[in-house]
Design a protein around this motif. Structure first.
Motif, PDB file in Angstrom:
ATOM      1  N   GLY A  48       0.722  -1.306   0.044  1.00 48.37           N
ATOM      2  CA  GLY A  48      -0.016  -0.142   0.064  1.00 48.37           C
ATOM      3  C   GLY A  48       0.834   1.119   0.101  1.00 48.37           C
ATOM      4  O   GLY A  48       0.501   2.047  -0.697  1.00 48.37           O
ATOM      5  N   ALA A  49       1.963   1.230   0.729  1.00 44.02           N
ATOM      6  CA  ALA A  49       2.969   2.324   0.808  1.00 44.02           C
ATOM      7  C   ALA A  49       3.510   2.628  -0.475  1.00 44.02           C
ATOM      8  O   ALA A  49       3.526   3.798  -0.922  1.00 44.02           O
ATOM      9  CB  ALA A  49       3.796   2.355   1.798  1.00 44.02           C
ATOM     10  N   LEU A  50       4.010   1.725  -0.973  1.00 47.68           N
ATOM     11  CA  LEU A  50       4.561   1.561  -2.255  1.00 47.68           C
ATOM     12  C   LEU A  50       3.793   2.077  -3.240  1.00 47.68           C
ATOM     13  O   LEU A  50       4.162   2.950  -4.288  1.00 47.68           O
ATOM     14  CB  LEU A  50       5.221   0.119  -2.835  1.00 47.68           C
ATOM     15  N   CYS A  51       2.538   1.655  -3.544  1.00 46.76           N
ATOM     16  CA  CYS A  51       1.614   2.064  -4.294  1.00 46.76           C
ATOM     17  C   CYS A  51       1.232   3.719  -4.355  1.00 46.76           C
ATOM     18  O   CYS A  51       1.232   4.627  -5.203  1.00 46.76           O
ATOM     19  CB  CYS A  51       0.420   1.167  -4.768  1.00 46.76           C
ATOM     20  N   THR A  52       1.277   4.115  -3.174  1.00 53.12           N
ATOM     21  CA  THR A  52       0.836   5.498  -2.817  1.00 53.12           C
ATOM     22  C   THR A  52       2.027   6.343  -3.243  1.00 53.12           C
ATOM     23  O   THR A  52       1.777   7.324  -3.617  1.00 53.12           O
ATOM     24  CB  THR A  52       0.623   5.710  -1.429  1.00 53.12           C
ATOM     25  N   SER A  53       3.373   6.014  -3.090  1.00 56.02           N
ATOM     26  CA  SER A  53       4.407   6.462  -3.041  1.00 56.02           C
ATOM     27  C   SER A  53       4.648   6.929  -4.705  1.00 56.02           C
ATOM     28  O   SER A  53       5.411   7.911  -4.901  1.00 56.02           O
ATOM     29  CB  SER A  53       5.795   5.457  -2.607  1.00 56.02           C
ATOM     30  N   LEU A  54       4.008   6.093  -5.428  1.00 57.71           N
ATOM     31  CA  LEU A  54       4.005   6.371  -6.805  1.00 57.71           C
ATOM     32  C   LEU A  54       3.275   7.730  -7.271  1.00 57.71           C
ATOM     33  O   LEU A  54       3.349   8.339  -8.440  1.00 57.71           O
ATOM     34  CB  LEU A  54       3.509   5.311  -7.812  1.00 57.71           C
ATOM     35  N   MET A  55       2.481   8.183  -6.543  1.00 58.95           N
ATOM     36  CA  MET A  55       1.708   9.476  -6.719  1.00 58.95           C
ATOM     37  C   MET A  55       2.562  10.543  -5.843  1.00 58.95           C
ATOM     38  O   MET A  55       1.860  11.837  -5.968  1.00 58.95           O
ATOM     39  CB  MET A  55       0.381   9.305  -5.967  1.00 58.95           C
ATOM     40  N   ASP A  56       3.636  10.256  -5.277  1.00 59.37           N
ATOM     41  CA  ASP A  56       4.571  11.373  -4.531  1.00 59.37           C
ATOM     42  C   ASP A  56       5.252  12.025  -5.477  1.00 59.37           C
ATOM     43  O   ASP A  56       6.280  11.852  -5.701  1.00 59.37           O
ATOM     44  CB  ASP A  56       5.238  10.701  -3.435  1.00 59.37           C
ATOM     45  N   LEU A  57       4.482  12.908  -6.244  1.00 59.65           N
ATOM     46  CA  LEU A  57       5.431  14.054  -7.224  1.00 59.65           C
ATOM     47  C   LEU A  57       5.396  15.146  -6.987  1.00 59.65           C
ATOM     48  O   LEU A  57       4.624  15.718  -5.880  1.00 59.65           O
ATOM     49  CB  LEU A  57       4.722  13.778  -8.496  1.00 59.65           C
ATOM     50  N   PRO A  58       6.428  16.017  -7.000  1.00 55.00           N
ATOM     51  CA  PRO A  58       6.416  17.727  -6.848  1.00 55.00           C
ATOM     52  C   PRO A  58       5.203  18.340  -7.392  1.00 55.00           C
ATOM     53  O   PRO A  58       4.945  18.263  -8.459  1.00 55.00           O
ATOM     54  CB  PRO A  58       7.551  18.205  -7.345  1.00 55.00           C
ATOM     55  N   SER A  59       4.429  18.917  -6.307  1.00 59.00           N
ATOM     56  CA  SER A  59       3.144  19.659  -6.682  1.00 59.00           C
ATOM     57  C   SER A  59       3.007  20.352  -5.494  1.00 59.00           C
ATOM     58  O   SER A  59       3.526  20.219  -4.274  1.00 59.00           O
ATOM     59  CB  SER A  59       2.012  18.544  -6.572  1.00 59.00           C
ATOM     60  N   PRO A  60       1.974  21.349  -5.667  1.00 65.55           N
ATOM     61  CA  PRO A  60       1.683  22.288  -4.471  1.00 65.55           C
ATOM     62  C   PRO A  60       1.051  21.333  -3.582  1.00 65.55           C
ATOM     63  O   PRO A  60       0.474  20.408  -3.841  1.00 65.55           O
ATOM     64  CB  PRO A  60       0.581  23.164  -5.386  1.00 65.55           C
ATOM     65  N   LEU A  61       0.952  21.779  -2.343  1.00 61.27           N
ATOM     66  CA  LEU A  61       0.616  20.893  -1.113  1.00 61.27           C
ATOM     67  C   LEU A  61      -0.753  20.477  -1.421  1.00 61.27           C
ATOM     68  O   LEU A  61      -1.296  19.293  -1.278  1.00 61.27           O
ATOM     69  CB  LEU A  61       0.571  21.605   0.076  1.00 61.27           C
ATOM     70  N   ARG A  62      -1.868  21.268  -1.775  1.00 60.99           N
ATOM     71  CA  ARG A  62      -3.307  21.069  -2.039  1.00 60.99           C
ATOM     72  C   ARG A  62      -3.135  19.961  -3.070  1.00 60.99           C
ATOM     73  O   ARG A  62      -4.021  19.104  -2.958  1.00 60.99           O
ATOM     74  CB  ARG A  62      -3.945  22.287  -2.358  1.00 60.99           C
ATOM     75  N   HIS A  63      -2.710  20.138  -4.334  1.00 64.27           N
ATOM     76  CA  HIS A  63      -2.706  19.166  -5.446  1.00 64.27           C
ATOM     77  C   HIS A  63      -2.074  17.888  -4.874  1.00 64.27           C
ATOM     78  O   HIS A  63      -2.776  17.022  -5.249  1.00 64.27           O
ATOM     79  CB  HIS A  63      -2.031  19.865  -6.611  1.00 64.27           C
ATOM     80  N   GLU A  67      -4.052  14.331  -5.081  1.00 64.92           N
ATOM     81  CA  GLU A  67      -3.592  13.374  -5.996  1.00 64.92           C
ATOM     82  C   GLU A  67      -3.486  12.050  -5.206  1.00 64.92           C
ATOM     83  O   GLU A  67      -3.947  10.915  -5.660  1.00 64.92           O
ATOM     84  CB  GLU A  67      -2.280  13.927  -6.681  1.00 64.92           C
ATOM     85  N   MET A  68      -2.836  12.279  -3.873  1.00 64.18           N
ATOM     86  CA  MET A  68      -2.488  11.070  -3.113  1.00 64.18           C
ATOM     87  C   MET A  68      -3.750  10.621  -2.464  1.00 64.18           C
ATOM     88  O   MET A  68      -3.831   9.352  -2.326  1.00 64.18           O
ATOM     89  CB  MET A  68      -1.239  11.315  -2.157  1.00 64.18           C
ATOM     90  N   LEU A  69      -4.558  11.132  -2.013  1.00 64.19           N
ATOM     91  CA  LEU A  69      -6.029  10.796  -1.530  1.00 64.19           C
ATOM     92  C   LEU A  69      -6.574   9.916  -2.531  1.00 64.19           C
ATOM     93  O   LEU A  69      -7.311   8.831  -2.315  1.00 64.19           O
ATOM     94  CB  LEU A  69      -6.764  11.883  -1.124  1.00 64.19           C
ATOM     95  N   ALA A  70      -6.626  10.323  -3.918  1.00 61.10           N
ATOM     96  CA  ALA A  70      -7.234   9.662  -5.003  1.00 61.10           C
ATOM     97  C   ALA A  70      -6.756   8.354  -5.086  1.00 61.10           C
ATOM     98  O   ALA A  70      -7.263   7.376  -5.318  1.00 61.10           O
ATOM     99  CB  ALA A  70      -7.313  10.653  -6.392  1.00 61.10           C
ATOM    100  N   GLY A  71      -5.199   8.591  -5.215  1.00 60.15           N
ATOM    101  CA  GLY A  71      -4.782   7.330  -5.132  1.00 60.15           C
ATOM    102  C   GLY A  71      -4.879   6.204  -4.296  1.00 60.15           C
ATOM    103  O   GLY A  71      -5.119   5.026  -4.443  1.00 60.15           O
ATOM    104  N   VAL A  72      -4.900   6.571  -2.892  1.00 66.23           N
ATOM    105  CA  VAL A  72      -5.297   5.685  -1.972  1.00 66.23           C
ATOM    106  C   VAL A  72      -6.602   4.926  -1.922  1.00 66.23           C
ATOM    107  O   VAL A  72      -6.735   3.860  -1.569  1.00 66.23           O
ATOM    108  CB  VAL A  72      -5.051   6.423  -0.334  1.00 66.23           C
ATOM    109  N   LEU A  73      -7.481   6.089  -2.075  1.00 69.29           N
ATOM    110  CA  LEU A  73      -9.093   5.545  -2.127  1.00 69.29           C
ATOM    111  C   LEU A  73      -9.344   4.416  -3.639  1.00 69.29           C
ATOM    112  O   LEU A  73      -9.734   3.545  -3.380  1.00 69.29           O
ATOM    113  CB  LEU A  73      -9.978   6.549  -2.132  1.00 69.29           C
TER     114      LEU A  73
END
Length: 721
Positions: A48-63, A67-73
């Motif tokens: 689960g952590a590995l899959c979520t980490s793939l959404m961990d890209l440089p972005s503004p905090l709100r974005h 993005e990461m919440l959408a990935g987790v859900l």
């Protein structure tokens, strides 16, 4: 070479920081879970952590949060659905096809949605392993969600604490790209480098520069800056002003080469511009190290030698006199660039709050807005949509990949084949081709390195150290050198198996075979329901022309002193450059496609270069009027601009504006104003390049029409046969 691949700058880039953050988060969560539970639970959380980490890209905090919440859900739901359906083979296959199709449709939202597509496919593959009872499926989904949510919380906290550092790194990346752009400009004065090739490089680099500048805007200019971010905002604005100056240095290089080919002046100009590029790079270097930049580049000798050469020029007549005037104008602009770089150094040294931090207009329209509408998704559920055909292509390919794993002599890691397909098969043939080569080479190298490590190293602590390095290297090189990411991914998977199942045999050979099979399947399906780049060319060309016309209108209003500020001009220029970058990127991808799928490459290349030159002319005109603002004959200059813009609009096929019939005052010579000659020269170049844009547009239409007729004839011949 990309700046982040150089040893001098690698450790300070946001790519390295991202990889280190991701590896620490994944490994830390895994160890924490293992400390309070058992190994299977820790592995489920780590996935689960590995899959979520793939959404961990440089972005503004709100974005980033969205993005990461959408990935987790989304991925937790996918994991639950696949696990629940795994006991029923026909239901599992149905769910896999449906999830694959829907995940692939996500790319309709652009590049930022592509990681979500891959993450959904990735977790789907990992969840197809063994049949599970409903209770086991719920437990698996809950553990996956816990790992994803835990990593998301960790990443958001770390990025919030280090957000200024991230802004520094992204701003520095934009500065590095500007330095590369300026270095290419230096090559325009080098007789050994063909001028058309340099223009093509400039257009391609302009696209990369625009993308990095946009990333910098999104992070640095979003929201109200804190006191310790004041300098970053100021350096960002200084960078944009410097870019405008560098853009305006475009001149009649052909004329300079013709008249000064064998003298020392062109190499001297090239050296000056090359030093300017190094100077810009020094600002980027200091920014990544959280230091004020100091100007260490000395231009004194070159400027003194250049001044002497200009004084020694013999009086010119006719075209020689014009070449000398162009040379002096180029020298003045390069001097302006050097001054602007010095100002950027000064901006990085100013105490907090000492300099203004806000432009005269609201930066919000220049920032990327995060919009994900279901209407866009539904509108693309049609056969003519490239995204729809891509989603069908991926669903079919992964279905074949999963079936093929049933025919292999082993089944424990059959999902590797489908995972390779998900990695390799991309929306365009060009991206698929590049990923295919990188995946094959990277997997082979990764398997070889892992075989050597497992043969000589048996201590779990040491193997764990190698696993940490591989986990960090994967995301570090994902967007700059995917081949290295493929090496790291193979090592990560094989080392993890080596740690959890120490006596497993044949795993490395299975990994190689699965990758080969997946690559072959992905290559085959890249020709199924394809979307070739030439099919989108007419729309892209029209978009560039439309944006160009609007940009010309905005520039005309600005130069004729009608608006109160340059807001509309900057917005129009950004949209024009974005459209030009899209066309340039499509052209680059088309050149990677089979030869029979390429249409009008020479005409398209000329079209993009000529459109780029229009932007350079506009920047030069704006700065020219600022340089010669004293005693400016407003009426005559306005008449000259009005007449020229009328001709440019006519060349571009725009509807003439009401004032386009103003008398052509540009034919009257204004001897007392020193800016008249350079203005006339620049307006003439603008008209010539606008006419070339029109000729290139017509040539593209003819070439595409001819190709369509040939294609129709070929289809008729095939039907007759």
């Amino acid at each position: 070479m990309h700046y982040a691949l150089a040893p001098r700058t690698f450790l300070f880039s946001h790519y390295f920081y991202t990889g280190l953050r991701i590896a620490t988060g994944i490994v830390g969560l895994t160890w924490l879970t293992y400390a309070i539970s058992d190994l299977p639970t820790a592995m489920a959380v780590s996935i689960g952590a590995l899959c979520t980490s793939l959404m961990d890209l440089p972005s503004p905090l709100r974005h980033k949060f969205n993005e990461m919440l959408a990935g987790v859900l989304a991925c937790s739901l996918v994991a639950l659905l696949v696990s629940l359906s795994s006991p029923v083979p026909w239901l599992l296959r149905t769910v896999i096809v449906l999830v694959t199709f829907l995940a692939s449709m996500m790319v309709v939202y652009g590049r930022k949605a592509m990681p979500l597509q891959f993450v959904a496919l990735f977790v789907m593959m990992l969840s197809t392993g063994a049949a599970a009872t409903p209770l086991q499926a719920l437990r698996h989904g809950a553990l996956f969600f816990a790992g994803g949510a835990g990593y998301m919380a960790y990443a958001m906290v770390v990025v919030w604490i280090l957000q200024r550092r991230l802004k520094q790194q992204v701003l520095a990346e934009a500065l590095y790209e500007l330095a590369t752009y300026t270095s290419i400009k230096a090559g325009c004065y080098d007789m050994a480098m063909p001028l058309p090739a340099q223009m093509e490089k400039l257009v391609r680099q302009q696209s990369a520069l625009a993308e990095r500048q946009q990333a910098s805007r999104d992070l640095v200019l979003r929201g109200k800056p804190t006191p310790n971010e004041t300098i970053l905002v100021q350096v960002h604005y200084a960078m944009l002003d410097l870019y405008e100056l560098v853009l305006s240095t475009h001149t009649d290089y052909a004329l300079l080469r013709q008249h000064f080919a064998h003298g020392p002046v062109l190499p001297l100009l090239g050296d000056l511009v090359g030093k300017a590029a190094q100077d810009i790079e020094s600002v980027a270097y200091a920014t990544t190290r959280n230091r004020p930049s100091q100007q260490e580049i000395d231009y004194t000798d070159e400027l003194r030698a250049l001044d002497q050469l200009l004084h020694e020029l013999p009086p010119g007549v006719g075209e020689a006199a014009e070449a000398q005037a162009v040379l002096r104008g180029a020298c003045n602009k390069i001097g302006d660039v050097i001054v602007a770089i010095a100002q950027m150094h000064a901006a990085s040294q100013a105490p907090h709050g000492a300099l203004p931090v806000a432009a005269s207009v609201d930066p919000t329209p220049f920032l990327t807005q995060q919009r994900y509408s279901l209407g866009i998704l539904f509108a693309n559920l049609r056969w003519s949509s490239p995204t729809f055909r891509y989603a069908l292509r991926v669903a079919m390919a992964i279905s074949v990949g999963l079936m093929s794993s049933e025919w292999l002599p082993y089944k424990s890691h059959g999902y590797w084949t489908a995972l390779t397909i998900a990695v390799v098969l991309k929306p365009t043939y060009s991206m698929t081709r590049q990923r295919r080569e990188d995946r094959l080479v990277g997997t082979a190298i990764g398997c070889l390195l892992t075989a050597v490590i497992l043969h000589f190293v048996h201590a779990p602590a040491v193997l764990f150290g190698f696993l940490f390095v591989a986990t960090a290297a994967g995301p570090t090189f994902l967007n700059i050198k995917y081949r290295y990411t493929a090496v790291a991914a193979s090592m990560q998977a094989l080392l993890l198996i080596g740690l959890t199942v120490p006596h497993s045999t044949g795993v490395i050979g299975a990994r190689l075979l699965d990758t080969l099979v997946g690559t072959v399947i992905a290559t085959f399906f890249s020709f199924v329901l394809p979307n070739w780049e030439y099919q989108n060319l007419p729309k892209l060309v029209d978009a560039v022309l439309d944006a160009n016309r609007k940009y010309i209108d905005a520039a005309a209003e600005l130069l004729l002193k009608r608006p109160g500020d340059d807001f509309h001009y900057r917005i129009s220029r950004k949209r024009f450059m974005d459209n030009l970058a899209s066309l340039s990127a499509a052209l680059g991808r088309m050149l990677d496609e089979p030869a029979d799928k390429q249409r009008a490459p020479a005409e398209l290349n000329r079209f993009t270069v000529q459109n780029y030159l229009l932007v350079a002319h506009m920047a030069a005109l704006r700065l020219l009027l600022q340089r010669y603002a004293e005693n400016l004959p407003r009426a005559e200059v306005d008449a000259a601009l009005t007449a020229t813009f009328a001709q440019v609009r006519d060349s571009l096929g725009a509807v003439p504006q009401a004032d386009a019939t103003a008398p052509g005052g540009h034919s009257k010579w204004i001897a007392h104003w020193p800016g008249w000659a350079p203005l006339q020269r620049r307006l003439r170049l603008l008209q010539q390049d606008a006419a070339q844009v029109a000729l290139s547009r017509d040539a593209i239409g003819i070439a595409l029409g001819r190709a369509r007729r040939q294609e129709a004839v070929s289809k008729d011949d095939a039907r007759i046969a």
